[in-house]
Write an enzyme that holds these catalytic residues in place. Structure first.
Site, PDB file in Angstrom:
ATOM      1  N   HIS A  48      36.661  33.247  36.283  1.00 26.86           N
ATOM      2  CA  HIS A  48      37.860  34.090  36.488  1.00 26.86           C
ATOM      3  C   HIS A  48      38.734  33.399  37.530  1.00 26.86           C
ATOM      4  CE1 HIS A  48      39.745  38.318  36.964  1.00 26.86           C
ATOM      5  NE2 HIS A  48      40.537  37.449  37.576  1.00 26.86           N
ATOM      6  N   HIS A  50      42.922  32.257  38.673  1.00 21.94           N
ATOM      7  CA  HIS A  50      44.386  32.234  38.518  1.00 21.94           C
ATOM      8  C   HIS A  50      44.889  30.905  39.051  1.00 21.94           C
ATOM      9  CE1 HIS A  50      44.539  36.604  37.737  1.00 21.94           C
ATOM     10  NE2 HIS A  50      43.514  36.638  38.558  1.00 21.94           N
ATOM     11  N   LYS A 134      42.323  38.863  27.442  1.00 15.82           N
ATOM     12  CA  LYS A 134      42.282  39.621  28.700  1.00 15.82           C
ATOM     13  C   LYS A 134      43.036  40.935  28.583  1.00 15.82           C
ATOM     14  CE  LYS A 134      41.497  40.445  32.997  1.00 15.82           C
ATOM     15  NZ  LYS A 134      41.842  39.775  34.240  1.00 15.82           N
ATOM     16  N   HIS A 172      40.297  43.950  33.219  1.00 16.74           N
ATOM     17  CA  HIS A 172      40.600  44.422  34.571  1.00 16.74           C
ATOM     18  C   HIS A 172      40.320  45.917  34.500  1.00 16.74           C
ATOM     19  CE1 HIS A 172      42.767  44.561  38.493  1.00 16.74           C
ATOM     20  NE2 HIS A 172      42.728  45.838  38.152  1.00 16.74           N
ATOM     21  N   HIS A 210      35.627  41.030  38.069  1.00 17.24           N
ATOM     22  CA  HIS A 210      35.634  41.364  39.504  1.00 17.24           C
ATOM     23  C   HIS A 210      35.138  42.785  39.806  1.00 17.24           C
ATOM     24  CE1 HIS A 210      39.444  42.991  38.195  1.00 17.24           C
ATOM     25  NE2 HIS A 210      40.154  41.905  38.385  1.00 17.24           N
ATOM     26  N   ASP A 284      38.140  34.956  41.002  1.00 16.34           N
ATOM     27  CA  ASP A 284      39.410  35.683  41.049  1.00 16.34           C
ATOM     28  C   ASP A 284      40.318  35.081  42.116  1.00 16.34           C
ATOM     29  OD1 ASP A 284      41.389  37.476  40.383  1.00 16.34           O
ATOM     30  OD2 ASP A 284      40.560  39.122  41.566  1.00 16.34           O
TER      31      ASP A 284
HETATM   32  N1  LIG Z   1      43.033  40.234  41.933  1.00 17.54           N
HETATM   33  C1  LIG Z   1      44.243  40.386  42.415  1.00 17.54           C
HETATM   34  O1  LIG Z   1      44.415  41.121  43.403  1.00 17.54           O
HETATM   35  N2  LIG Z   1      45.314  39.764  41.883  1.00 17.54           N
HETATM   36  C2  LIG Z   1      45.358  38.973  40.689  1.00 17.54           C
HETATM   37  C3  LIG Z   1      45.338  39.821  39.448  1.00 17.54           C
HETATM   38  C4  LIG Z   1      43.979  40.400  39.111  1.00 17.54           C
HETATM   39  O2  LIG Z   1      43.016  39.659  38.935  1.00 17.54           O
HETATM   40  O3  LIG Z   1      43.854  41.621  39.009  1.00 17.54           O
HETATM   41  C5  LIG Z   1      46.610  38.097  40.720  1.00 17.54           C
HETATM   42  O4  LIG Z   1      46.971  37.563  39.680  1.00 17.54           O
HETATM   43  O5  LIG Z   1      47.195  37.930  41.796  1.00 17.54           O
HETATM   44 ZN   LIG Z   2      42.155  38.057  38.611  1.00 13.87          ZN
HETATM   45 ZN   LIG Z   3      42.189  41.837  37.771  1.00 16.77          ZN
END
Ligand SMILES: NC(=O)N[C@@H](CC(=O)O)C(=O)O
Ligand SMILES: [Zn+2]
Ligand SMILES: [Zn+2]
Length: 382
Positions: A48, A50, A134, A172, A210, A284
């Site tokens: 996971h 970003h 997702k 999510h 998460h 995450d």
């Molecule tokens: N986890 C977070 O607080 N933020 C994530 C989005 C997500 O995973 O929910 C993001 O893209 O910034």
């Molecule tokens: Zn995330």
């Molecule tokens: Zn998320």
């Protein structure tokens, strides 16, 4: 390497509980090695992640590529990655941004909307580079405004198509109704969305992303192994909701789902350190420019890629479960996704290191989790 200031009693306890068959005599013999402790583990994957795009992508990708073999790349860009064509183009820009000679493989995902079609799922599967879809409930988190408003009303044909192709749904797991307390949104999501979904589609593979509550842990443990799994972040293993307010508002500890109370954190630690195959590493890691975190309405997301492995190692060490770390970081994820485990290794050295205060990049700065603090485990590729 330097020897460590580490209380020998504590070390013995940790080692003895991590490796119960190890005798005290052996411990004495390997004392020097213990003091200069190293762990060699199969290279982990991040299930996971970003990575963003543009300048921020270029800035953050080396931190993930340095430690991880593969990562599930979240599709919540602006605009979101809703088509196979967009995922393939995003994959190209990730590959272009990688450091030279990096073996890192991005595993792409599609962002589910009310109007995603079964044909798009088929296309995604046939692309060979998209590994999951997702689900963001619309409004639940960062860049989720184009997410799903009515899963059962609008997305059933798409879910059926996913079952057909054995394509996992990553969720999510929070409801968005303003009348539900933010600390209860994961629990209510399980009750009102996830349980009914899993009952309706017994063949669907789901990753609850998460997880933050003992409710989620219990739910995942109650489901069939290999069908429902969960990713666990570093922050939900070491922080509770007090850390949002420690000495004042702490925007860099704010993520969604929001940190919960201590009892939930403890339940998650017990679950991952038990050796269960249902839980695996998903950082995450969610970088936002410093100015978007330190402002009147700060974004949700913690940038943890540079510290994630050190934090996971600390959690397993403190639980006396270092022997179970590798399965969590490197086996359970690929086994669930039906992918081969990595063959290369990385080393984690028990040596103190200071987390940088921030990383600067072409458009600003990004502040990592535990900025400026000392951590104990230093990962490096073998
Ligand atoms: N986890 C977070 O607080 N933020 C994530 C989005 C997500 O995973 O929910 C993001 O893209 O910034
Ligand atoms: Zn995330
Ligand atoms: Zn998320």
């Amino acid at each position: 390497m330097q020897s460590m200031q580490y209380p020998l009693n504590k070390l013995r306890e940790n080692i003895a509980s991590s490796f119960p068959s190890t005798t005290f005599k052996v411990l004495k013999e390997v004392k020097i090695n213990i003091i200069k402790m190293e762990l060699s583990i199969t290279r982990p994957d991040d299930w996971h992640l970003h990575l963003r795009d543009g300048k921020l992508l270029e800035a953050v990708i080396p931190h993930s590529a340095h430690h991880f073999g593969r990562a599930i790349i979240m599709p919540n860009l602006k605009p979101p990655i809703t088509t196979t064509a967009a995922a393939m183009a995003y994959r190209e820009s990730i590959l272009k941004a990688l450091p030279i000679n990096s073996g890192f493989t991005p595993l792409m995902t599609l962002y589910l909307t009310d109007s995603t079609t079964p044909a798009e799922i088929k296309l995604a599967k046939e692309s060979g580079v998209i590994y999951a879809v997702k689900l963001y409930p619309a409004g639940a988190t960062t860049n989720s405004q184009d997410g799903v408003t009515d899963l059962f009303g609008k997305c059933m044909p798409v879910i059926e198509e996913m079952v057909k192709h054995n394509m996992p749904l990553l969720v999510h797991g929070e409801v968005t109704s303003p009348e539900v307390d933010i600390f209860d949104r994961e629990k209510v999501f399980i009750e009102t969305v996830l349980s009914p979904l899993v009952l309706k589609f017994p063949q669907l593979k789901v990753v609850m992303e998460h997880v933050t509550t003992m409710d989620a842990v219990k739910f995942v443990e109650s489901c069939a192994e290999g069908r429902i799994a969960a990713t666990v972040t570093p922050q939900h293993l070491v922080l509770n909701r007090n850390s949002l307010f420690q000495g004042g508002l702490q925007p860099h500890n704010y993520c969604l789902p929001v940190l919960k109370r201590e009892t939930h954190r403890q339940a998650i630690v017990s679950a991952v350190t038990s050796g269960s195959k249902r839980f695996f590493l998903g950082t995450d890691s969610a970088p936002h420019d410093r100015l978007k975190k330190e402002c009147p309405c700060g974004c949700a997301g913690i940038y943890n890629a540079p510290v994630a492995l050190a934090v996971y190692a600390k959690v397993f060490e403190e639980a006396g479960a270092l022997d179970k770390l590798e399965a969590f970081t490197s086996f359970n994820g690929p086994d669930f996704y039906g992918l081969p485990r990595n063959t290369s290794k990385i080393t984690l050295r028990k040596t103190p290191w200071k987390v940088p205060e921030s990383f600067s990049y072409a458009s600003g700065h990004v502040v990592p989790m535990f900025a400026g603090e000392m951590l104990d485990w230093l990962p490096s590729p073998v």
